[in-house]
Design an enzyme around this catalytic site. Structure first.
Site, PDB file in Angstrom:
ATOM      1  N   GLU A  59     -11.105   9.804  -6.936  1.00  0.00           N
ATOM      2  CA  GLU A  59     -10.846   8.595  -7.924  1.00  0.00           C
ATOM      3  C   GLU A  59     -11.837   8.014  -8.443  1.00  0.00           C
ATOM      4  O   GLU A  59     -13.045   7.573  -8.096  1.00  0.00           O
ATOM      5  CB  GLU A  59     -10.532   7.505  -6.714  1.00  0.00           C
ATOM      6  CG  GLU A  59      -9.032   8.192  -6.017  1.00  0.00           C
ATOM      7  CD  GLU A  59      -8.734   7.463  -4.686  1.00  0.00           C
ATOM      8  OE1 GLU A  59      -9.182   6.248  -4.372  1.00  0.00           O
ATOM      9  OE2 GLU A  59      -8.109   7.964  -3.976  1.00  0.00           O
ATOM     10  N   GLU A  96      -6.023  10.677  -1.439  1.00  0.00           N
ATOM     11  CA  GLU A  96      -6.674  11.000  -0.623  1.00  0.00           C
ATOM     12  C   GLU A  96      -6.167  12.237  -0.190  1.00  0.00           C
ATOM     13  O   GLU A  96      -7.003  13.225   0.024  1.00  0.00           O
ATOM     14  CB  GLU A  96      -7.674   9.957   0.404  1.00  0.00           C
ATOM     15  CG  GLU A  96      -8.369   8.834  -0.068  1.00  0.00           C
ATOM     16  CD  GLU A  96      -7.549   7.873  -0.734  1.00  0.00           C
ATOM     17  OE1 GLU A  96      -6.279   7.820  -0.661  1.00  0.00           O
ATOM     18  OE2 GLU A  96      -8.102   6.959  -1.450  1.00  0.00           O
ATOM     19  N   ASP A  98     -14.619   4.904   4.901  1.00  0.00           N
ATOM     20  CA  ASP A  98     -13.444   4.090   5.496  1.00  0.00           C
ATOM     21  C   ASP A  98     -12.109   4.691   5.156  1.00  0.00           C
ATOM     22  O   ASP A  98     -11.051   4.493   5.650  1.00  0.00           O
ATOM     23  CB  ASP A  98     -13.580   2.779   5.097  1.00  0.00           C
ATOM     24  CG  ASP A  98     -15.037   2.071   5.336  1.00  0.00           C
ATOM     25  OD1 ASP A  98     -15.236   1.307   6.139  1.00  0.00           O
ATOM     26  OD2 ASP A  98     -15.868   2.531   4.445  1.00  0.00           O
ATOM     27  N   PHE A  99     -12.158   5.291   3.859  1.00  0.00           N
ATOM     28  CA  PHE A  99     -10.747   6.056   3.425  1.00  0.00           C
ATOM     29  C   PHE A  99     -10.505   7.229   3.992  1.00  0.00           C
ATOM     30  O   PHE A  99      -9.661   8.023   3.543  1.00  0.00           O
ATOM     31  CB  PHE A  99     -10.806   5.892   1.946  1.00  0.00           C
ATOM     32  CG  PHE A  99     -11.062   4.649   1.267  1.00  0.00           C
ATOM     33  CD1 PHE A  99     -10.992   3.416   1.850  1.00  0.00           C
ATOM     34  CD2 PHE A  99     -11.341   4.633   0.117  1.00  0.00           C
ATOM     35  CE1 PHE A  99     -11.342   2.111   1.436  1.00  0.00           C
ATOM     36  CE2 PHE A  99     -11.763   3.509  -0.795  1.00  0.00           C
ATOM     37  CZ  PHE A  99     -11.763   2.341   0.055  1.00  0.00           C
ATOM     38  N   HIS A 154     -14.521  -1.366   4.450  1.00  0.00           N
ATOM     39  CA  HIS A 154     -15.368  -0.764   3.291  1.00  0.00           C
ATOM     40  C   HIS A 154     -16.875  -0.817   3.858  1.00  0.00           C
ATOM     41  O   HIS A 154     -17.641  -0.846   2.826  1.00  0.00           O
ATOM     42  CB  HIS A 154     -15.187  -1.714   2.118  1.00  0.00           C
ATOM     43  CG  HIS A 154     -13.924  -1.662   1.315  1.00  0.00           C
ATOM     44  ND1 HIS A 154     -12.787  -2.027   1.578  1.00  0.00           N
ATOM     45  CD2 HIS A 154     -13.695  -0.798   0.012  1.00  0.00           C
ATOM     46  CE1 HIS A 154     -11.864  -2.097   1.008  1.00  0.00           C
ATOM     47  NE2 HIS A 154     -12.378  -1.110  -0.082  1.00  0.00           N
TER      48      HIS A 154
HETATM   49  C1  LIG Z   1      -6.766   4.384   0.673  1.00  0.00           C
HETATM   50  C2  LIG Z   1      -7.768   3.636  -0.496  1.00  0.00           C
HETATM   51  N1  LIG Z   1      -8.182   4.557  -1.528  1.00  0.00           N
HETATM   52  C3  LIG Z   1      -9.064   3.963  -2.466  1.00  0.00           C
HETATM   53  C4  LIG Z   1      -9.177   2.644  -2.511  1.00  0.00           C
HETATM   54  C5  LIG Z   1     -10.223   2.317  -3.583  1.00  0.00           C
HETATM   55  N2  LIG Z   1      -9.283   1.142  -4.445  1.00  0.00           N
HETATM   56  C6  LIG Z   1      -9.417  -0.091  -4.109  1.00  0.00           C
HETATM   57  S1  LIG Z   1      -8.098  -0.855  -5.307  1.00  0.00           S
HETATM   58  C7  LIG Z   1      -8.008   0.758  -5.996  1.00  0.00           C
HETATM   59  C8  LIG Z   1      -6.972   0.669  -7.350  1.00  0.00           C
HETATM   60  C9  LIG Z   1      -5.569   0.492  -6.663  1.00  0.00           C
HETATM   61  O1  LIG Z   1      -4.585   0.224  -7.786  1.00  0.00           O
HETATM   62  P1  LIG Z   1      -3.440  -0.449  -7.709  1.00  0.00           P
HETATM   63  O2  LIG Z   1      -2.592   0.047  -6.673  1.00  0.00           O
HETATM   64  O3  LIG Z   1      -2.799  -0.250  -9.085  1.00  0.00           O
HETATM   65  O4  LIG Z   1      -3.557  -2.119  -7.386  1.00  0.00           O
HETATM   66  P2  LIG Z   1      -4.413  -3.053  -8.705  1.00  0.00           P
HETATM   67  O5  LIG Z   1      -5.864  -2.891  -8.198  1.00  0.00           O
HETATM   68  O6  LIG Z   1      -4.202  -2.539  -9.971  1.00  0.00           O
HETATM   69  O7  LIG Z   1      -3.968  -4.203  -8.353  1.00  0.00           O
HETATM   70  C10 LIG Z   1      -8.401   1.717  -5.432  1.00  0.00           C
HETATM   71  C11 LIG Z   1      -8.527   2.852  -6.026  1.00  0.00           C
HETATM   72  C12 LIG Z   1      -8.825   2.024  -1.371  1.00  0.00           C
HETATM   73  N3  LIG Z   1      -8.954   0.659  -1.412  1.00  0.00           N
HETATM   74  N4  LIG Z   1      -8.147   2.616  -0.654  1.00  0.00           N
END
Ligand SMILES: Cc1ncc(C[n+]2csc(CCOP(=O)(O)OP(=O)(O)O)c2C)c(N)n1
Ligand SMILES: [Mg+2]
Lengths: 342, 320, 322
Positions: free
Chosen positions: C29, C59, C84-85, C128
């Site tokens: 990602e 993931e 953590d993920f 995290h």
């Molecule tokens: C399982 C997991 N993978 C990756 C992340 C890292 N991460 C945090 S927010 C995010 C983006 C989320 O996008 P979206 O669901 O569109 O929500 P937005 O941030 O746009 O509100 C990512 C990849 C995470 N917190 N948890």
């Protein structure tokens, strides 16, 4: 060089009427599929150039990309020259740009809402509207290949004339005396303050209805007229229903799966050119099934029936005319140039 | 369905509260006063507001890493939230959770969440509890476009559908998951299209129009309460700021950003309120001032609150 | 030698291996145009067109697809943004990547790297900030490495990529900006070789990742009080370099284990067990562990400070042995 325009609305078939009613779900992938069939039909009918409305999903480019190389027709394909806004205005601008660029027939994919926007831009160029929306009175349910063939013969000049292409009616919304908007089927005055999620499903808010047409088999607000005093698509008259006091009631399918009692005060036929004034402001005007125009307190608004709506293609008549003239007949197999169209 | 002027003014106040709280949080983060990650919801206020207006304290929500708006719209207190952002003992989670984990179980807020997509099955479970108890309550799951690609999305919608659970899935499609724009992370545009694959209704609405969101959510919540099962509503919206504070958002197209700023849900509603005669500009300014004072008081409360006792690291691990 | 940060050293390790072996690719990602959440992969997407892939938030498929690609002959370096993920892709790791070779009777290999980052101290709270190396260590078939210096970061990355087994490569957030000398060009640190980061004869401190630096600081302070601590940086928890540990304990007769992860089930327990089993007679005193308590990672700076093993706690633990 016969040119056809394709306007496929990526947003049709998605709105809240999937929740408040039982509207058809039209995902964009199915629109892509339909466009594939249209393109093949157009090419077979002899069309050489296709203009399309660019959209954020890329319906037409995806359609072409997904055609197997064996089937890919020799079409000159180009996006209509518009600035994408990702709003319904794109359909109107695309129609105008296609007319400007020499399109001789427009094929649209959408519902009544999409057709309404195309009608605002298409001028005199005939439209073949396919249904991929929710309330579909104006567009027809038609297989894409047949649609492509029908639009193709019109664009190539193999079919035409008053049996094939006819003028639809329209409603002109006049705000303080000036044309402000257009509807193809219905204009409805709602006691509401918000355009909100656009759909209408609460008949309690209906105040006035003006129809270009309404037949008992219709879905949408025009179905009310269909029950009271049917008006065909090409008859030179319309209908106005006042819903103020609940004097009488009729059962009508005002949205997919929503067959409900509608109360009204009276209804009457209206003549071409006649203006029906909006009785009370502020209000919201819904056009062709969607809340669209906010009318502020004190604004003078009326709805006029006009006969110079968009030119529409009767696909059956078009294909019948082409068949009758032998348009699709081929030379005898021996002399046939392999793979050639007529 | 007819929204009263009182409802509309409440929408306005909620959206302004979210905006003011978050604008303050951005400022405090920049000043180095807030530790950790802060993900702001500015620009997306209409979604949480329009949805939560259909809920009571007995209904549940699951939120996300971008949760301040959901919490405020569900009735969360800004002073306790601010204290949590500061990591103070008086915060919602006694300083143990921070921005990404604020919860108020008494208000049905089953937590912001640091794991993208984790809320989806949790909401399904809450909805199961609602149905099991048969008390007409519902669960709402907020999640992003990015989260719609997690496997949990599929599993949650499928389970909710076969069990016909009273849950409403609200996808806030702000068109980005961190730097990855929707075009690059899925091959469709309307996430609501996916509902059909689970045999449930799905609809797409303008997520920057609080009334549109309200109407769609009202219907979905009505269906859920009435035993008609889950729905998926996609709110098209846009995050104004970076993914987290500190991210300049260089991957965003400035023209698109500009176009979305112009669709700011707050002035849109304000103008309607004025046009309809429900409020004067002065009335709205008075609300703005009240909210500002409330947020300022929340900051004072947070700053004056004590830090947690280090010994409390060890508490709250197990229920006793 | 070149001065670079830990983050730059990881990138350099990736770059050198990608130049060397066209079967290496990166995915995860925001690893491409964003350059990774912590900037580690910045620029690689332009240097290696088509070989640095941004994925959706997925993931399960990131790791699952890496397993498949590795089994089919590529060498994926798949990133999970935070350790953590990894819960999300645990099956792909512990039932698939780790077992394929064994289950298939030695006929398959899965040469993949799961790159991820661990650790606290940033106020990133419970989901995290964790340290999960003990999870991976508990899965036969997987190797797990945790570099503590820029040079090790580069050398272990190269070795992890070249290894024919799944390797979990765990970075630490607190170390990304740490600067140090790093050999230029191809550079390998063999997996399973601990490194004595400071020699001493009075007490052995076994540690890894960020805690190496806290242990070094503690050793400095202890030296002023006349206690010479030997700091062993494990670098790899699996394979475990027992020999280096036992040799050191044979010299010092005292063992303190320091790790940032929680105590129960932490990898420190394994180190202690190895020494108790294989070096019981070498010990003069009980083994001590300095770890986080058995709680999630708290958010508040005050609480997190109390939670993390500190220089002071290490010094105190060492002194209790004298
Ligand atoms: C399982 C997991 N993978 C990756 C992340 C890292 N991460 C945090 S927010 C995010 C983006 C989320 O996008 P979206 O669901 O569109 O929500 P937005 O941030 O746009 O509100 C990512 C990849 C995470 N917190 N948890
Ligand atoms: Mg998003």
């Amino acid at each position: 060089m016969a040119t056809v325009g394709i306007i496929a609305n990526p947003a049709s078939g998605k709105d809240i009427r999937r929740l408040v009613a039982y509207g058809t779900v039209f995902d964009n992938q199915e629109k892509v599929n339909i466009v594939r069939r249209i393109l093949l039909g157009l090419a077979a009918a002899g069309v050489s150039r296709v203009l399309y409305m660019p959209d954020y999903y890329g319906i037409v480019p995806r359609a072409v990309e997904g055609l197997s190389s064996r089937d890919r027709p020799p079409l000159d394909l180009a996006a209509a020259d518009i600035r994408l806004t990702a709003t319904q205005d794109d359909s109107m601008h695309a129609a105008a740009a296609m007319v400007e660029a020499g399109a001789r027939c427009l094929v649209t994919l959408g519902g009544d809402g999409t057709s309404r926007m195309v009608a605002k831009g298409c001028g005199d160029v005939p439209v073949l509207a396919l249904s991929t929306g929710t309330n579909n009175v104006f567009p027809v349910m038609l297989e894409g290949t047949a649609a492509g063939l029908a639009a193709g013969v019109v664009a190539c000049g193999a079919a035409g004339g008053p049996d094939v292409v006819r003028r639809a009616k329209k409603l002109t919304i006049l705000k303080n005396g000036r044309p402000a908007d257009t509807a193809l089927i219905d204009a409805v005055v709602l006691e509401d303050s918000f355009v909100g999620s656009r759909a209408i499903w609460d008949v309690g808010q209906l105040r006035q209805i003006v129809l270009t047409r309404g037949e008992p088999h219709n879905i949408g607000i025009s179905a009310i007229g269909g029950q009271l005093a049917p008006v065909g698509p090409f008859e030179p008259r319309g209908l106005a229903v006042a819903c103020g006091a609940p004097v009488a009631a009729v059962l009508a399918p005002i949205a997919p799966g929503v067959v409900v009692p509608v109360t009204y005060e009276h209804y009457r036929e209206i003549a071409p050119g006649e203006e029906v004034p909006v009785a009370r402001t502020p209000c919201i005007l819904a056009l062709d099934g969607e809340r669209e125009v906010e009318v502020r307190a004190g604004e003078q608004v009326s709805i006029r029936l006009d006969l110079d709506g968009p030119a529409v293609v009767d696909h059956k008549a078009a294909l019948a005319a082409a068949a009758a003239s032998g348009y699709f007949r081929l030379p005898p197999p021996a002399a046939q140039n392999p793979g050639r169209k007529p | 369905m007819a929204l009263t002027p009182k409802d509309l003014l409440a929408f306005y106040r909620t959206m302004v509260t979210i905006r003011t709280f978050e604008t303050k949080a951005a400022e405090l983060f920049a000043a180095g006063k807030l530790p950790g990650f802060v993900h702001l919801y500015i620009g997306e206020e209409a979604a949480a507001t329009g949805v939560c207006a259909n809920l009571t304290d007995a209904d549940y929500i699951t939120s996300t890493h971008r949760g301040h708006g959901h919490l405020i719209a569900k009735g969360g207190r800004v002073d306790l939230m601010m204290a949590e952002l500061y990591g103070k003992a008086t915060g919602y989670c006694k300083g143990k959770g921070g921005s990404m984990h604020i919860a108020d179980v008494d208000l049905g807020i089953l937590g912001a969440n640091g794991i993208v997509g984790a809320g989806q099955p949790i909401a399904v479970g809450a909805a199961f509890a609602c149905k099991y108890r048969g008390n007409g309550t519902v669960a709402v799951c907020f999640f992003g476009d990015g989260a719609a690609n997690r496997g949990t999305f599929h599993e949650a919608l499928n389970l909710a559908s076969i069990w016909k659970l009273p849950v409403v899935f609200i996808c806030e499609n702000n068109m980005y998951g961190i730097s990855n724009c929707q075009r690059d992370h899925m091959n469709i545009v309307d996430i609501a299209d996916r509902a059909a694959a689970y045999g449930i209704p799905g609809a797409t609405v303008d997520g920057n129009d609080v009334v549109a969101v309200y109407e769609a959510a009202a219907e979905a919540v009505r269906r859920a309460r009435g035993g008609d099962g889950p729905s998926l509503i996609e709110c098209k919206t846009w995050r104004w700021r970076g993914h987290f504070e500190g991210d300049p958002g260089a991957y965003k197209n400035p023209d698109e950003q500009k176009a979305w700023l112009a669709k700011d849900p707050i002035p849109r509603l304000a103008q309607k309120l004025i046009d309809l005669g429900h409020a004067t500009a002065a009335d709205l300014a008075a609300i703005d001032d009240e909210v500002k004072a409330q947020v300022a008081a929340a900051v004072d409360f947070a700053e004056q609150s004590p830090d947690p006792d280090p010994a409390d690291v060890l508490t709250d691990v197990y229920a006793s | 030698m070149k001065k670079m940060t830990y983050a730059e050293a990881i990138r350099d390790g990736l770059r050198v291996e990608m130049q060397r072996d066209p079967s290496v690719y990166l995915c995860g990602e925001d690893v491409g145009k964003f350059g990774g959440c912590f900037g580690v992969t910045a620029g690689l997407v332009d240097e290696f067109p088509g070989r640095v892939l941004d994925t959706p938030i997925t993931e399960t498929a990131i790791i699952g697809s890496a397993v498949g690609a590795a089994a089919a002959g590529l060498r994926p370096v798949a990133e999970i943004m935070f350790v953590d993920f990894t819960g999300v892709c645990m099956d792909e790791l512990f039932n698939q990547a780790s077992k394929m070779r064994y289950m298939f009777g030695g006929k398959a290999k899965v040469p993949m790297v799961l790159r991820t980052i661990c650790g606290g101290g940033l106020g990133a709270a419970a989901q995290h900030s964790q340290c999960m190396e003990a999870w991976f260590a508990h899965i036969p078939g997987i190797k797990t490495v945790l570099p503590a210096t820029p040079a090790d970061a580069k050398g272990l990355m190269a070795a992890a990529i070249r290894d024919d087994n799944p390797v979990v490569y765990i970075e630490h957030k607190q170390l990304l900006g740490l600067s140090g000398d790093v050999p230029a060009g191809e550079y390998l640190v063999p997996l399973g070789q601990a490194d004595i980061k400071r020699a001493g004869g009075d007490v052995t401190i076994v540690t890894w990742s960020w805690m190496v630096h806290r242990a070094l600081a503690a050793a400095e302070a202890l030296a002023r009080e006349g206690i010479a601590a030997e700091i062993i940086d494990l670098r790899s928890v699996v394979p475990l370099d027992k020999e280096t540990i036992l040799k050191s304990v044979a010299k010092t007769n005292k063992l303190v284990i320091v790790h940032e992860a929680v105590k129960t089930g932490g990898f420190g327990g394994e180190v202690a067990a190895v020494v108790a089993e294989e070096g019981f007679d070498l010990l003069d005193t009980p083994i001590k562990r300095v770890t986080a308590p058995d709680t999630p990672v708290p958010f508040s700076a005050v609480l997190e400070k109390a939670y993390l093993p500190s220089e002071g706690k290490i010094i105190q633990a060492v002194k209790e042995l004298f």
